[in-house]
Design an enzyme around this catalytic site. Structure first.
Site, mmCIF file in Angstrom:
data_model
loop_
_atom_site.group_PDB
_atom_site.id
_atom_site.type_symbol
_atom_site.label_atom_id
_atom_site.label_comp_id
_atom_site.label_asym_id
_atom_site.label_seq_id
_atom_site.Cartn_x
_atom_site.Cartn_y
_atom_site.Cartn_z
ATOM 1 C CB CYS A 126 -3.130 3.377 4.175
ATOM 2 S SG CYS A 126 -2.622 5.093 4.055
ATOM 3 C CD GLU A 202 1.582 -2.044 3.812
ATOM 4 O OE1 GLU A 202 1.569 -1.698 5.006
ATOM 5 O OE2 GLU A 202 1.021 -1.375 2.913
#
Length: 284
Positions: A126, A202
Site C-alpha cells: 500500500c 486517502e
C-alpha cells in the site's frame, strides 16, 4: 537522524510547522493558480534514501472528494494532521492484494521505522502514485472511467519491487484488476497518541492480482510477510491475537474482501465486483 528518533521528535512537538514554505519554493507543493500539474518535471523514481528523504522528496497527488486532481504536496505535508489541516491533505493511494496460485493472500507487516502506522499488519503493498514519474502515475478521468488506471498500476509495480523485491516482469501492470476506490481518514493514534499529528487521508485504488512471485522484503519497509487463507486471516485479526492492523485494511477486510475472495477466479476474470464509479467513503 534515525527513523525512530524522527517519530520521537514528532511526538514531543505535536504541532511542528510543516515545511510548507520550503516545499513551495522547491516546487514540491502547489495548487491551481500557482503551478499547473503538467509543469512537474517527469523523472523516474529514486528508490534510494531514508524514510525522511521520501517524505520530503515524493509528491503525492492531491484530490477533492470526487477524486478530481487539484494539485500536489510532498508526503510530509500530505500526512500531517495539524490545527490548520486537521485531516491532513486528501491524496491518492493504492492497495495491492496479491494472491498466489493456491489462493492465499500475501500480507506484510510494516517496518517499525515507518513514520505512519509502523509495525502494523496490512495487505500486500500500500503506497501512493506520485507526481513527476515516468511512467506517469497520475490517472486521468478517462483512465478511471474505463477502468484501466495505468498510473495506479505503474505505482504498484514500482512499490512492489521496492518493498518486496518482486521483479516487474513477474507481475507486470496488465495483470492487476482494478476493482473500486475507498475514501477513508485515520489519525495514527496508536503511535502518536490522542493528539496524533500524523495520519492518512486517502482515496485508495484497490488492485487485485494472482501470481507466484519471488519475494525479497526490504527490511527498511517490511518487517515480515505471510501467505494466509481467509480462515487464517480471520484468526490473525481476532482481537485476542494482539496484532495491530492498518486502518485501510481493516475497512477493506470488513466490507469487501470476503466476497472478493469467496470466488477469486470470478473476481479476477469478470467484472462482477468492479465498481469504478463509486468512491466508498467508510471509516474504520
Amino acid at each position: 537522524m534515525a527513523h525512530a528518533s524522527y517519530r520521537g521528535i514528532a511526538r514531543q512537538h505535536q504541532y511542528l510547522r510543516p515545511f510548507a514554505l520550503t516545499a513551495l519554493a522547491a516546487g514540491r507543493r502547489f495548487y491551481p493558480g500557482q503551478v499547473a500539474m503538467s509543469s512537474v518535471n517527469m523523472s523516474t523514481w529514486n528508490a534510494h534514501g531514508t524514510q525522511q528523504d521520501f517524505m520530503q522528496r515524493d509528491n503525492c497527488i492531491l484530490v477533492d472528494g470526487s477524486d478530481s486532481i487539484i494539485g500536489s504536496a510532498n508526503k510530509y505535508d500530505s500526512h500531517r494532521f495539524l490545527p490548520s489541516q486537521p485531516q491532513g491533505l486528501l491524496h491518492r493511494a493504492f492497495s495491492v492484494f496479491l494472491f498466489n496460485s493456491d489462493g492465499k493472500l500475501l500480507l506484510q507487516q510494516r517496518a517499525q521505522d515507518k513514520i505512519t502506522f509502523p509495525g502494523v499488519w496490512t495487505n500486500t503493498c500500500c503506497s501512493h502514485p506520485l507526481c513527476g514519474q515516468q511512467p506517469d502515475e497520475a490517472d486521468s478521468d478517462a483512465a478511471i472511467a474505463d477502468g484501466s488506471v495505468p498510473g495506479a498500476k505503474a505505482a504498484a509495480v514500482r512499490k512492489l519491487q521496492h518493498e518486496l523485491g518482486i521483479p516487474p516482469e513477474q507481475l507486470p501492470a496488465h495483470q492487476f484488476k482494478f476493482l473500486t476506490r475507498l475514501h477513508y481518514c485515520a489519525a495514527d493514534r496508536d503511535t502518536y497518541g490522542a493528539d496524533a499529528s500524523w495520519g492518512e487521508h486517502e482515496i485508495d485504488y484497490i488492485l487485485l492480482a494472482q501470481a507466484d512471485v519471488t519475494v525479497q522484503p526490504n527490511a527498511e519497509e517490511v518487517a515480515a510477510v505471510k501467505h494466509v487463507d481467509l480462515q487464517e486471516l480471520q484468526q490473525m485479526m481476532d482481537p485476542k491475537s494482539g496484532l495491530k492492523w492498518s486502518p485501510w485494511f481493516r475497512i477493506i477486510a470488513k466490507h469487501f474482501l470476503p466476497k472478493w475472495w469467496q470466488d477469486l477466479q470470478r473476481t479476477l476474470e469478470t467484472d462482477e465486483h468492479v465498481d469504478i464509479v463509486t468512491v466508498h467513503k467508510l471509516s474504520c
